[in-house]
Motif scaffolding. Structure first.
Motif, PDB file in Angstrom:
ATOM      1  N   ASP A 198      40.206  27.214  23.613  1.00 41.57           N
ATOM      2  CA  ASP A 198      41.317  27.829  22.819  1.00 41.57           C
ATOM      3  C   ASP A 198      42.558  27.972  23.142  1.00 41.57           C
ATOM      4  O   ASP A 198      43.862  27.408  22.551  1.00 41.57           O
ATOM      5  CB  ASP A 198      40.734  29.150  22.179  1.00 41.57           C
ATOM      6  CG  ASP A 198      39.538  29.006  21.339  1.00 41.57           C
ATOM      7  OD1 ASP A 198      39.316  27.932  20.920  1.00 41.57           O
ATOM      8  OD2 ASP A 198      39.104  30.241  21.025  1.00 41.57           O
ATOM      9  N   PHE A 199      42.898  28.359  24.516  1.00 42.82           N
ATOM     10  CA  PHE A 199      44.192  28.396  25.012  1.00 42.82           C
ATOM     11  C   PHE A 199      44.787  26.703  25.228  1.00 42.82           C
ATOM     12  O   PHE A 199      45.881  26.528  24.731  1.00 42.82           O
ATOM     13  CB  PHE A 199      44.174  28.977  26.288  1.00 42.82           C
ATOM     14  CG  PHE A 199      45.543  28.590  27.216  1.00 42.82           C
ATOM     15  CD1 PHE A 199      46.300  29.796  26.991  1.00 42.82           C
ATOM     16  CD2 PHE A 199      45.747  27.585  28.196  1.00 42.82           C
ATOM     17  CE1 PHE A 199      47.866  29.356  27.530  1.00 42.82           C
ATOM     18  CE2 PHE A 199      46.777  27.569  28.823  1.00 42.82           C
ATOM     19  CZ  PHE A 199      47.981  28.496  28.579  1.00 42.82           C
ATOM     20  N   ARG A 217      45.813  36.566  27.160  1.00 43.46           N
ATOM     21  CA  ARG A 217      46.531  36.407  25.711  1.00 43.46           C
ATOM     22  C   ARG A 217      47.821  37.261  25.783  1.00 43.46           C
ATOM     23  O   ARG A 217      48.665  36.474  24.930  1.00 43.46           O
ATOM     24  CB  ARG A 217      45.529  36.853  24.851  1.00 43.46           C
ATOM     25  CG  ARG A 217      45.891  36.568  23.279  1.00 43.46           C
ATOM     26  CD  ARG A 217      45.811  35.064  23.000  1.00 43.46           C
ATOM     27  NE  ARG A 217      46.280  34.677  22.045  1.00 43.46           N
ATOM     28  CZ  ARG A 217      45.559  34.263  20.917  1.00 43.46           C
ATOM     29  NH1 ARG A 217      44.258  34.536  20.938  1.00 43.46           N
ATOM     30  NH2 ARG A 217      46.023  33.881  19.860  1.00 43.46           N
ATOM     31  N   ILE A 218      48.053  37.990  26.389  1.00 35.44           N
ATOM     32  CA  ILE A 218      49.240  38.831  26.285  1.00 35.44           C
ATOM     33  C   ILE A 218      50.197  37.984  27.112  1.00 35.44           C
ATOM     34  O   ILE A 218      51.299  37.714  26.560  1.00 35.44           O
ATOM     35  CB  ILE A 218      49.283  40.216  27.077  1.00 35.44           C
ATOM     36  CG1 ILE A 218      48.602  41.099  26.079  1.00 35.44           C
ATOM     37  CG2 ILE A 218      50.553  40.674  27.098  1.00 35.44           C
ATOM     38  CD1 ILE A 218      48.294  42.589  26.768  1.00 35.44           C
ATOM     39  N   LEU A 219      49.928  37.443  28.149  1.00 35.30           N
ATOM     40  CA  LEU A 219      50.797  36.741  28.755  1.00 35.30           C
ATOM     41  C   LEU A 219      51.285  35.254  28.258  1.00 35.30           C
ATOM     42  O   LEU A 219      52.288  34.849  28.350  1.00 35.30           O
ATOM     43  CB  LEU A 219      50.166  36.227  30.436  1.00 35.30           C
ATOM     44  CG  LEU A 219      49.850  37.395  31.459  1.00 35.30           C
ATOM     45  CD1 LEU A 219      49.025  36.677  32.492  1.00 35.30           C
ATOM     46  CD2 LEU A 219      51.244  37.850  31.958  1.00 35.30           C
ATOM     47  N   ARG A 235      54.465  33.422  29.051  1.00 34.95           N
ATOM     48  CA  ARG A 235      54.063  33.200  30.622  1.00 34.95           C
ATOM     49  C   ARG A 235      52.784  32.321  30.631  1.00 34.95           C
ATOM     50  O   ARG A 235      52.131  32.634  31.334  1.00 34.95           O
ATOM     51  CB  ARG A 235      54.184  34.482  31.263  1.00 34.95           C
ATOM     52  CG  ARG A 235      55.198  35.560  31.454  1.00 34.95           C
ATOM     53  CD  ARG A 235      55.022  36.765  31.591  1.00 34.95           C
ATOM     54  NE  ARG A 235      54.508  36.950  32.936  1.00 34.95           N
ATOM     55  CZ  ARG A 235      54.299  38.216  33.334  1.00 34.95           C
ATOM     56  NH1 ARG A 235      54.627  39.288  32.504  1.00 34.95           N
ATOM     57  NH2 ARG A 235      53.783  38.521  34.305  1.00 34.95           N
ATOM     58  N   LYS A 236      53.018  31.451  30.055  1.00 37.91           N
ATOM     59  CA  LYS A 236      51.764  30.331  29.808  1.00 37.91           C
ATOM     60  C   LYS A 236      51.079  29.901  31.372  1.00 37.91           C
ATOM     61  O   LYS A 236      49.722  29.777  31.181  1.00 37.91           O
ATOM     62  CB  LYS A 236      51.982  29.170  28.864  1.00 37.91           C
ATOM     63  CG  LYS A 236      52.350  29.687  27.673  1.00 37.91           C
ATOM     64  CD  LYS A 236      52.568  28.206  26.744  1.00 37.91           C
ATOM     65  CE  LYS A 236      52.797  28.890  25.230  1.00 37.91           C
ATOM     66  NZ  LYS A 236      52.925  27.623  24.338  1.00 37.91           N
ATOM     67  N   ALA A 237      51.791  29.662  32.118  1.00 34.49           N
ATOM     68  CA  ALA A 237      51.172  29.180  33.517  1.00 34.49           C
ATOM     69  C   ALA A 237      50.357  30.341  34.058  1.00 34.49           C
ATOM     70  O   ALA A 237      49.185  29.825  34.704  1.00 34.49           O
ATOM     71  CB  ALA A 237      52.237  28.597  34.147  1.00 34.49           C
ATOM     72  N   GLU A 238      50.784  31.587  33.873  1.00 38.58           N
ATOM     73  CA  GLU A 238      50.002  32.504  34.388  1.00 38.58           C
ATOM     74  C   GLU A 238      48.684  32.667  33.539  1.00 38.58           C
ATOM     75  O   GLU A 238      47.630  32.933  34.067  1.00 38.58           O
ATOM     76  CB  GLU A 238      50.871  33.977  34.350  1.00 38.58           C
ATOM     77  CG  GLU A 238      52.167  33.669  35.647  1.00 38.58           C
ATOM     78  CD  GLU A 238      52.902  35.107  35.252  1.00 38.58           C
ATOM     79  OE1 GLU A 238      52.263  36.225  35.347  1.00 38.58           O
ATOM     80  OE2 GLU A 238      54.132  35.044  34.668  1.00 38.58           O
TER      81      GLU A 238
END
Length: 585
Positions: free
Chosen positions: A392-393, A359-361, A366-369
């Motif tokens: 949810d992501f 969630r932090i990323l 940093r969505k790919a990570e």
């Protein structure tokens, strides 16, 4: 050469007003502000000290704890006798979990006769940690006598007496702790572990049961590690069948949350349960204090208890997870990532840590990570909550088809009691609506409404969707009104209400609500765009174009930027109730 000098002089003439303005601002605004906060550390100190204090204060406000500590350390080196500086740096050390440095400053604070409760506590904990229990007791006895301090003091003395093999004295402190009638759940849980360590399983069981009876009617059991702790107690006594019956009664869905999963794992794959050591018992108490107060008190007050829990018991991954949650809430996300990364055990805390990291990323862009981390976790830990986190992501990242597939799988696996899972229908309804599968989306949203008992987010989304599609306008309006009544300061709900009036061609009323929505959510481009549309339809074209320009400056998506630019040039269609309101002409 003369050209270079001329260029330098030109730059200096340009920069001089800015430099002077900064100096004047520091003198007139920053310095009095810091003094008004009872920080006499700037008086008669000289420019070097003042600069480092200002820099440290700014770094702290920017959530850069490491930089703040460095600046204040330099400042203290310049003026080592300043009690306010000592107290500030000590507080920063405690928030950062640098216990060795905090212990080094604590005696200096006490020598200055500063009333810093944490300074006495950290010195007592240091002695306790080294098993110097009598010295620890002597220090903790000097702490204040307010109700909270008395609670902490008696819990501390209880475990110190146990550490000195003074079992009867430990029991006496336990009874005193119970008699305080403060933080009853924590007190009874902590004392139950003491009696278990003393071999008094009957008394321990009574205390465990009293906590269950007190909290069974709310959601405490679902969100607490207490239940898995009690399951471990029962299994250790050979009462595994009783533990399983209790689990199925109170927590029927095995993998609803990491906590429920952990409770089932304790029963299904039991490990040897060891009695708590004195340090582990006190650490547990401090940890739960941090958990209880994490949502009620500032992090600067809560973090010291959590860091001391980790100091006493370095194996406590739960402490790391809670510290990470607090740091994330403070906006110190990089430090939170570091502490989550230290969670490596096979405990349920590892799953929590990985989900929190993702969630932090995502929040850091940093969505790919984040996606890679969630996909690997869901592949290894195929539980409902890990799969839903991935779905949810995908939904937030507008990968609606992928999200829909996982929501389908989760809904297919539901048992008879669907009421606890209304959000799965709600989220799948969103993914379907976003893919223009309106009939299926509407069915899911209606079901979510029924199962949730008119949850405001469901009411708002369904009502807004109806109105935006030009159907069931009055029903949608009434739904949104109910949502706003429940959460009147939710800017998105108020926007929906304004947009409902817009689609019903009541433009003046629409403007009133949309203006209120922009006050509540001043940086949301869609809400501002809606206000522009309503102003235009009300005949206030100049104001409309002003709002559209505001929306354009905030909008990131190129397609929506083009729509807003067209409206700035040409306005909007007159038929607001028709499909595609806001289309350029």
């Amino acid at each position: 050469m003369s050209d270079q000098k001329s260029s330098v002089l030109t730059k200096l003439r340009f920069l001089m007003p800015i430099i002077l303005g900064g100096v004047i601002f520091s003198m007139l605004v920053v310095m009095p502000l810091l003094r008004s906060r009872n920080l006499p550390i700037l008086q008669d100190t000289g420019p070097s000290l003042t600069g480092h204090i200002l820099a440290g204060s700014f770094a702290h406000e920017q959530k850069d704890l490491s930089a703040a500590i460095k600046y204040y350390e330099v400042a203290l080196g310049v003026n080592s006798d300043n009690p306010a500086l000592l107290e500030k740096l000590f507080s920063l050390y405690m928030s950062a979990g640098d216990m060795d440095k905090a212990v080094g400053l604590a005696p200096l604070l006490l020598n200055k006769e500063q009333d810093v409760q944490q300074a006495q506590l950290v010195l007592a904990v240091e002695k306790f940690k080294d098993k110097k229990y009598e010295q620890a007791e002597a220090i903790i006895e000097q702490t204040r006598d307010d109700p909270f301090s008395v609670f902490v003091k008696n819990m501390f003395l209880m475990w110190a007496a146990y550490g000195r093999d003074e079992d009867e004295l430990a029991r006496a402190h336990a009874e005193t702790l119970l008699g305080l009638n403060t933080l009853n759940t924590l007190a009874r849980w902590n004392i139950a572990r003491l009696f278990e360590a003393l071999g008094d399983d009957k008394r321990a069981n009574e205390l465990f049961i009293s906590v269950i009876q007190k909290n069974a009617q709310n959601n405490v059991m679902r969100g607490s590690s207490f239940f898995s702790d009690y399951m471990g107690f029962l299994v250790a006594q050979g009462r595994g069948d009783e533990a399983m019956m209790l689990l199925e009664s109170h927590l029927p869905q095995k993998d609803q949350t990491p906590y429920t999963l952990d409770a089932y794992r304790v029963v299904e794959t039991p490990n040897k349960r060891n009695a708590l050591s004195p340090a582990e018992g006190l650490a547990m108490g401090f940890l739960e204090l941090g958990v209880i107060f994490s949502g009620e008190l500032p992090a600067e007050i809560t973090l010291p208890y959590l860091h001391q829990a980790l100091w006493l018991n370095n194996k406590s991954d739960k402490a790391r997870v809670v510290i990470g949650e607090l740091l994330t809430g403070m906006g110190d996300e990089n430090r939170a990532l570091d502490i989550y990364g230290a969670v490596t055990s096979s405990s349920v805390s590892r799953i929590f840590a990985r989900l929190s990291e993702a969630r932090i990323l995502e929040n850091l862009g940093r969505k790919a990570e984040a996606q890679s981390l969630l996909e690997k976790l869901a592949d290894k830990e195929t539980h409902a909550f890990t799969l839903q986190s991935l779905a949810d992501f995908y939904r937030r990242d507008e990968q609606m088809a992928k999200a829909e597939l996982i929501y389908n799988k989760l809904i297919d696996a539901l048992g008879e009691d669907e009421s606890l899972n209304w959000e799965l229908y709600f989220y799948r309804g969103i993914t379907l609506e976003q893919q223009d599968k309106w009939d299926a989306a509407e069915a899911d949203l209606l079901r979510a409404r029924r199962l949730s008992g008119n949850q405001p987010f469901v009411l708002n989304y369904l009502g807004y969707s109806w109105i935006d599609n030009g159907v069931n306008l009055y029903q949608g309006l009434e739904m949104i009104k109910k949502a706003v009544a429940q959460e009147p300061r939710n800017g998105f709900f108020v926007d929906s209400l304004g947009w409902a009036f817009y689609r019903m061609k009541d433009f003046d009323t629409a403007v009133q609500f949309l203006e209120k929505a922009t006050e509540l959510e001043p940086d949301d481009p869609e809400i501002i765009d809606h206000l522009g549309d309503a102003l235009w339809q009300s005949g206030r074209q100049i104001e409309a174009r002003y709002q559209w320009r505001r929306a354009l400056a905030l909008e990131d998506e190129s397609a929506k930027q083009k729509e807003i630019e067209d409206k700035i040039d040409h306005g909007v269609l007159q038929d607001a109730a028709g499909a595609g309101s806001g289309t350029s002409i």
